[in-house]
Design an enzyme around this catalytic site. Structure first.
Site, short mmCIF file in Angstrom:
data_model
loop_
_atom_site.label_atom_id
_atom_site.label_comp_id
_atom_site.label_asym_id
_atom_site.label_seq_id
_atom_site.Cartn_x
_atom_site.Cartn_y
_atom_site.Cartn_z
N THR A 84 0.83 -1.20 0.00
CA THR A 84 0.00 0.00 0.00
C THR A 84 0.86 1.25 0.00
OG1 THR A 84 -0.03 0.19 2.41
CG2 THR A 84 -1.87 -0.99 1.39
N ASP A 85 0.31 2.33 -0.54
CA ASP A 85 0.82 3.62 -0.12
C ASP A 85 0.45 3.76 1.35
OD1 ASP A 85 1.94 6.14 -0.08
OD2 ASP A 85 1.04 6.75 -1.97
N TRP A 86 1.15 4.60 2.07
CA TRP A 86 1.03 4.62 3.53
C TRP A 86 -0.36 5.09 3.95
CZ3 TRP A 86 4.88 2.41 1.87
CH2 TRP A 86 5.95 1.98 2.65
N GLY A 87 -1.13 4.19 4.56
CA GLY A 87 -2.51 4.50 4.93
C GLY A 87 -3.49 4.28 3.80
N GLY A 88 -3.07 3.57 2.75
CA GLY A 88 -3.92 3.40 1.57
C GLY A 88 -4.94 2.28 1.67
#
Length: 726
Positions: free
Chosen positions: A257-261
């Protein structure tokens, strides 16, 4: 050393020490052996973060953690375990490489490979297993705050340039992580905007570079995007991840994931995500004790597996992919130890920087400026001294050093009298907020005008910077014009001195109402550690500029296709947006709609001049399995050595679907001594002339007549050739 011994022991237990392309099937056998020894809890633990930039291994089996670092222009400074503060290490300063817009502007795949090798060596030396880059999202609007991290508006250019970068990085046993998959073409509302785009535009414009990264670059990891596509977040998207990436393209790597995605446990489990990384818990909200255990792919995932709601085969597939990533990186005992801040890396960074600079205007041969003359040179502009390796969001770097343009000019022009005035000022760098400058704008302008009055030459260093609402992650630009009243400053300078050259430092196109008032213009991007030296190399004539624009500069914002169709096209209504221009992105739009650009895609001047002649194809009629072989004689008819980029565009008159007048299908860069010539060849597979047939959900090559356009920019064509596809 202890961790290396432990990893060596497990490799010995499972019967292998080196991983090569020839024994991939053997690798899969070893993965199954390891997988059979993992508990359900251990497999789940591998699927989510344990810190800001690491995910856990399996200590009882000696399986190491995975360590990641932001990129792609260098390895980010060390971040704290549990928050976004810097760890204040004293040994994490690195070589800052030019931004990817500069790399794309070189049109030089060999330089891209050298760049990848060098940044991969630095990542390996810092003991990183995954470098979070490169980025290949398409330049759709000049307002996108993150365009400087990408490779321009053309899918072929991005595809050709990303593959050698990946191969260079991964030679070091470090995984490239190509991002942001997919359609993350703006920062405004990036966390939730639902992108509506046609299948043709998706496959023809926005996916090709990702596809090339997987099928040709053999990339080991992919980062999902924040935005939604057809109602699902891209980090767990059934169409993008399961259908296209893992099924159609046979991607065998890891989706991160992108961070927090991640936003939902069931979707994250079933729709293609392998490792969930993040900032806090549950989508960037707040911190709690043992927060990583509350991630969507942590305890909630484990409970669904234990209850039988999700079959264990789902987590097994994720664990296999993660183990494969480990065997390629931190469990590959044959990988090198890497290197950092060595002369070779600095040389690569400087070479990319100089070759990426694009000369856009040169009236009265303003450039180059002779460093042997005793001139008074007024260097004006905050960007002459501002540090550009800091700021910009996650690509921020802790560079060992950064040579400013003013420092570079002073070092090269030692016989000149160098004056400097800021002229304008932005605020200090801050991620996520805009801080006003403490300086008086009128006083700065007046000082700059006085400095310029009696100078022989004025060099203006302006453009954008890496502050919020400039070239920066987390927000888009507010307008197309230069910020901080630079237009007014340039008008004031032109009123007192006509001998002005402008060097724009930015990752984006800007409006240029002052263009007629200046003699010279260069686009210099963000050029990393040796920025000032590289700029001085080109201004002095030590290096002949050969960069070409990787995206179109429109005259006004409304000339850009995304903005032509109004707010629903960009930025959307905060819920949905619609890519109404379809496949007509960048130069495709300008060419098809007869909209004159300020500067065209592929455009760039030189201190010498080139002729393209004897342009021919090997035959006039082809079948779908053939390769078009085009030859072109390139002559350097000037007095300086230099390089030219031969560009081949292809159009299909009378197509049964809407198409651009022409699309880039091949290019090559050739370096020539003064007065010399060379015949170059460019091969184009006929299958690459296909369009995406939405009725068949597959690619189709239309039969009939095509036109090949050969030139050195999208709007500078030396010859047109007609061919047939039978």
């Amino acid at each position: 050393m202890k961790s290396k011994i432990i990893v060596g022991l497990i490799l010995a237990v499972f019967g292998f020490n080196t991983i090569t392309a020839q024994n991939m099937s053997e690798m899969d056998k070893k993965i199954e052996k390891i997988l059979s020894q993992l508990t359900l809890e251990e497999k789940v633990a591998m699927c989510h973060a344990q810190s800001k930039f690491s995910s856990p291994g399996v200590p009882r089996l000696g399986i190491p953690e995975i360590w990641m670092s932001d990129g792609p222009h260098g390895v980010r400074g060390e971040i704290n375990w549990d928050n976004w503060g810097y760890a204040n290490w004293t040994n994490d300063s690195i070589t800052a490489f030019p931004a990817l817009t500069a790399l794309a502007a070189t049109f030089n795949p060999e330089l891209s490979y050298q760049y990848g090798v060098a940044v991969g060596e630095e990542a390996r030396y810092r003991r990183k297993d995954v470098l979070l880059g490169p980025g290949v999202n398409i330049y759709r609007t000049p307002l996108n705050g993150r365009n400087f991290e990408y490779m321009g508006e053309d899918p072929l250019l991005a595809s050709v340039m990303v593959v050698p970068y990946i191969k260079g990085v991964q030679e070091n046993g470090v995984a490239a992580c190509v991002k942001h998959y997919a359609l993350n073409n703006q920062e405004e509302w990036r966390g939730h905007i639902n992108v509506n785009v046609s299948d043709r535009a998706l496959h023809e414009i926005y996916l090709p570079a990702f596809k090339a990264a997987v099928e040709e670059g053999k990339v080991w990891s992919i980062m999902g995007a924040y935005n939604k596509f057809r109602g699902q977040h891209c980090c767990h998207n059934e169409i993008l991840l399961n259908k296209i990436l893992k099924e159609d393209w046979n991607f065998d790597g890891t989706v991160i994931t992108d961070w927090g995605g991640a936003h939902d446990t069931r979707e994250a489990a079933l729709y293609g995500l392998d490792i969930e990384m993040g900032t806090w818990t549950n989508g960037l909200t707040s911190s709690v004790d043992l927060m990583y255990e509350n991630y969507f792919l942590a305890k909630p995932f484990l409970k669904m597996l234990q209850s039988g709601e999700i079959d264990e085969s789902v987590v097994d597939d994720k664990a296999r992919r993660i183990l494969r990533l480990m065997l390629r990186t931190n469990m590959n005992m044959s990988r090198s130890t890497g290197r950092m801040n060595n002369q070779e890396h600095h040389d690569v960074a400087r070479a990319v920087a100089a070759e990426g600079i694009v000369m856009l205007k040169n009236n009265d041969e303003f450039f180059p400026i002779d460093p042997e003359k005793q001139l008074t040179i007024a260097v004006i502009g905050e960007n002459a001294t501002r540090r550009m390796t800091v700021g910009g969001g996650s690509s921020e770097l802790k560079a060992q050093y950064e040579i400013s343009p003013l420092e570079g000019i002073k070092a090269r022009f030692q016989k000149a009298r160098i004056l400097h005035a800021m002229g304008y000022a932005s605020g200090p760098s801050a991620y996520g907020r805009e801080i006003p400058s403490k300086y008086d704008a009128e006083l700065l302008r007046n000082e700059a005008v006085e400095t310029a009055k009696n100078a022989d030459v004025v060099l203006y260093f302006g453009g954008l910077n890496k502050n919020h609402f400039q070239d920066c992650e987390g927000g888009d630009r507010k307008s197309y014009e230069l910020p901080f009243e630079q237009n007014e400053l340039l008008d004031a300078l032109a009123a007192v001195n006509k001998n002005i050259g402008v060097v724009l430092i930015s990752g984006n196109a800007v409006e240029m109402p002052w263009l007629e008032n200046i003699k010279g213009l260069m686009q210099a991007w963000y050029l990393g550690s040796d920025a000032g030296y590289a700029i001085a190399d080109v201004i002095s004539g030590d290096k002949n500029p050969s960069g070409k624009l990787p995206f179109t500069f429109p005259v006004k914002l409304e000339d850009n296709a995304a903005h032509y169709f109004g707010e629903l096209s960009y930025p959307g209504d905060s819920i949905d947006q619609y890519y109404k221009e379809g496949t007509l992105v960048g130069y495709r739009w300008h060419e098809t709609k007869n909209i004159e650009p300020q500067f065209a895609f592929g455009y760039g001047l030189s201190y010498t001049s080139f002729d393209l002649s004897d342009i021919n194809t090997d035959k006039k009629s082809y079948e779908t399995g053939d390769k078009i072989v085009l030859s072109c004689s390139v002559k350097n008819r000037g007095e300086k050595d230099g390089s030219e980029v031969v560009q081949v565009y292809v159009g299909k008159p009378g197509s049964k679907v809407e198409r651009a007048v022409k699309e880039l299908k091949g290019f090559t860069k050739v370096e020539l001594k003064s007065g010399s010539s060379e015949t170059v060849g460019i091969d184009i597979d006929v299958k690459n002339l296909a369009y995406y047939n939405t009725e068949k959900a597959d690619w189709e090559v239309e039969k009939g007549e095509y036109i090949l356009y050969v030139g050195n920019a999208s709007n500078q064509i030396s010859k047109k050739l007609k061919i047939r596809i039978d």
